[in-house]
Write an enzyme that holds these catalytic residues in place. Structure first.
Site, short mmCIF file in Angstrom:
data_model
loop_
_atom_site.label_atom_id
_atom_site.label_comp_id
_atom_site.label_asym_id
_atom_site.label_seq_id
_atom_site.Cartn_x
_atom_site.Cartn_y
_atom_site.Cartn_z
N TYR A 1 3.65 6.47 10.11
CA TYR A 1 2.86 5.89 9.33
C TYR A 1 4.18 4.12 8.79
O TYR A 1 3.64 2.75 8.87
CB TYR A 1 1.91 6.33 8.31
CG TYR A 1 1.02 5.23 8.42
CD1 TYR A 1 -0.19 4.79 9.39
CD2 TYR A 1 0.68 3.96 7.51
CE1 TYR A 1 -1.40 4.51 9.92
CE2 TYR A 1 -0.03 3.34 7.07
CZ TYR A 1 -1.46 3.26 8.18
OH TYR A 1 -2.40 2.63 7.79
N PRO B 1 -4.40 0.47 18.83
CA PRO B 1 -3.65 0.18 17.58
C PRO B 1 -3.95 1.06 16.52
O PRO B 1 -4.34 0.88 14.99
CB PRO B 1 -4.75 -1.25 17.38
CG PRO B 1 -6.46 -0.11 18.34
CD PRO B 1 -5.70 0.00 19.23
N LYS C 1 0.76 -0.03 14.84
CA LYS C 1 2.71 -0.21 15.46
C LYS C 1 3.08 -1.08 16.63
O LYS C 1 3.92 -1.65 16.83
CB LYS C 1 3.12 1.28 16.63
CG LYS C 1 2.56 2.76 15.79
CD LYS C 1 4.00 2.43 14.16
CE LYS C 1 3.74 3.57 14.10
NZ LYS C 1 3.70 2.89 12.19
N TYR D 1 -9.26 5.84 7.87
CA TYR D 1 -9.42 6.63 8.93
C TYR D 1 -10.25 7.50 9.26
O TYR D 1 -9.77 8.56 8.71
CB TYR D 1 -7.87 6.30 9.54
CG TYR D 1 -7.26 5.65 10.09
CD1 TYR D 1 -6.48 4.93 11.23
CD2 TYR D 1 -6.04 5.20 9.41
CE1 TYR D 1 -5.74 4.10 10.95
CE2 TYR D 1 -5.57 3.93 9.02
CZ TYR D 1 -4.87 3.19 9.91
OH TYR D 1 -4.32 2.89 9.85
N HIS E 1 0.48 -0.89 -0.11
CA HIS E 1 0.21 -0.39 -0.11
C HIS E 1 0.62 1.22 -0.26
O HIS E 1 2.10 1.44 0.67
CB HIS E 1 -0.41 -0.21 1.00
CG HIS E 1 -2.09 -0.76 0.36
ND1 HIS E 1 -3.30 -0.77 1.59
CD2 HIS E 1 -2.48 -1.99 -0.01
CE1 HIS E 1 -4.32 -1.07 1.21
NE2 HIS E 1 -3.47 -2.26 0.11
#
Length: 394
Positions: free
Chosen positions: A385, A293, A297, A201, A72
């Protein structure tokens, strides 16, 4: 029985450390209180940082991940009824993430360990560690009804938050830092096509939502719920209806629903202990730290602990550098606290807290708007990220 490294726990961190040590010719034994089937049955995260992907390849277990995993190049933040895309490679020097479930990582590592005929004791009971500051530690446990003593040189505690490793350190040695959040994630696993090519998100006045996936035909969705909620009160129909409410209309219109194949509620907490070592015992992964979460990580932070410990042990046994053993905790904690910060920030930014008033809600919206509208803000999100660089061991 004797080995150089005793590894407590056969989750992905223990198996990965064992695999790396095995390839480097460093003897190790893994002890796990659960059965292999139970370990494989755990449903966990599926977003792998670039560093974790590289480490799995170094361990010789990346072939299936590279065939079946889904690289991704970004993800979407949803707020104010719109989507903002974070494009990772241009902001991180070409880094990306890989969607590949933790269950699959564990399966690959189990198969590699079995192929190497490396000793692993599943369904071990009464596991205990001894002599942690004696210079001659050992582990005792029962297996197949027989008592076993494993003498070793060092112990890696990879047995998670509830494991025996951290609890074996005397009271007063560790300093604990913890924040328990007033909500959890209700997660549903379903054999449905993903609503979006990449993760979404979502920040919404009704609460946070996440659209994730495991494959082109299997999805993982989450919604924020109160800590008082019970799984049995959430039918599939109620879950899908609530998820749709929290997504921008164009995304909600694409959502394909179906029967859940797994449903659970996970509480959220931030947790760190210092130091991450005591004598000949080294805490790895969830034994030493937990992250909410939101920042993806957990597994990745455990992998960076594994990398640090493995590279230290390689120098200990290859170059006699036992002095580096004392560096483990300090090196790990530098990266741990940065990952904790990002996970806390993402959680604070995207969720609704019980005490969120109109002012706080506007601040969340303004911060989201600033970060996605600023090149520096986008870069900050992206580099965290995909995973910050691993800390050097010296």
């Amino acid at each position: 029985m004797h080995t150089k490294i005793a590894i407590i726990g056969a989750g992905p961190s223990g198996l990965l450390l064992g695999q790396l040590l095995q390839r480097a010719g460093i003897d190790n034994v893994i002890i796990e209180r659960q059965s292999a089937e139970h370990v494989l049955g755990r449903i966990r995260a599926g977003v792998l940082e670039q560093g974790t992907v590289d480490l799995l390849r170094e361990a010789g277990v990346g072939a299936r991940m590279d065939r079946e995993g889904l690289p991704h190049d970004g993800f979407d933040l949803a707020f104010d009824g719109r989507l903002a895309h974070i494009d990772l490679p241009p902001l991180t020097g070409g880094k990306r993430v890989m969607i590949y479930g933790q269950t699959e990582v564990t399966r690959d590592l189990m198969q590699a360990r079995a192929a190497a005929a490396a000793p692993t004791f599943y369904s071990a009971s009464d596991v205990a560690v001894h002599g942690l500051k004696s210079g001659k530690p050992y582990v005792t446990f029962s297996h197949a009804g027989q008592p076993v003593r494993l003498d070793c040189e060092l112990i890696a505690g990879c047995d998670g938050y509830h494991g025996v490793s951290r609890r074996s350190i005397p009271e007063g040695v560790l300093k604990t830092f913890e924040r328990v959040y007033p909500f959890g994630w209700l997660g549903v696993l379903a054999d449905t096509p993903p609503v979006n090519p990449e993760l979404v998100y979502a920040s919404h006045e009704r609460g946070f939502a996440l659209c994730s996936l495991r494959s082109p035909t299997r999805t993982r969705y989450y919604i924020q719920v109160g800590n008082e909620e019970r799984v049995e009160d959430w039918s599939d129909e109620r879950f899908w209806a609530e998820l749709k409410r929290r997504l921008p209309a164009p995304v909600a219109a694409r959502l394909v629903t179906g029967p859940s194949i797994e449903k659970s509620i996970a509480p959220l907490r931030s947790f760190v202990v210092e130091p991450m070592q005591y004598g000949e015992l080294f805490l790895v992964g969830d034994a030493a730290h937990i992250v909410p979460p939101t920042g993806a990580k957990g597994l990745n932070l455990a992998a960076s602990d594994v990398s640090t410990l493995f590279n230290i042990l390689r120098k200990v046994y290859g170059e006699g550098r036992r002095d580096l053993l004392q560096r483990y905790s300090a090196v790990c904690l530098k990266r741990v606290w940065k990952a904790e910060r990002f996970s806390w920030w993402m959680t604070s930014l995207l969720h609704r807290f019980p005490d969120t008033d109109a002012f706080s809600q506007r601040m969340q919206q303004a911060e989201l708007d600033y970060f996605v509208g600023s090149p520096a803000g986008r870069q900050s999100i992206a580099e965290n990220y995909v995973g910050l660089p691993y800390e050097p061991i010296e």
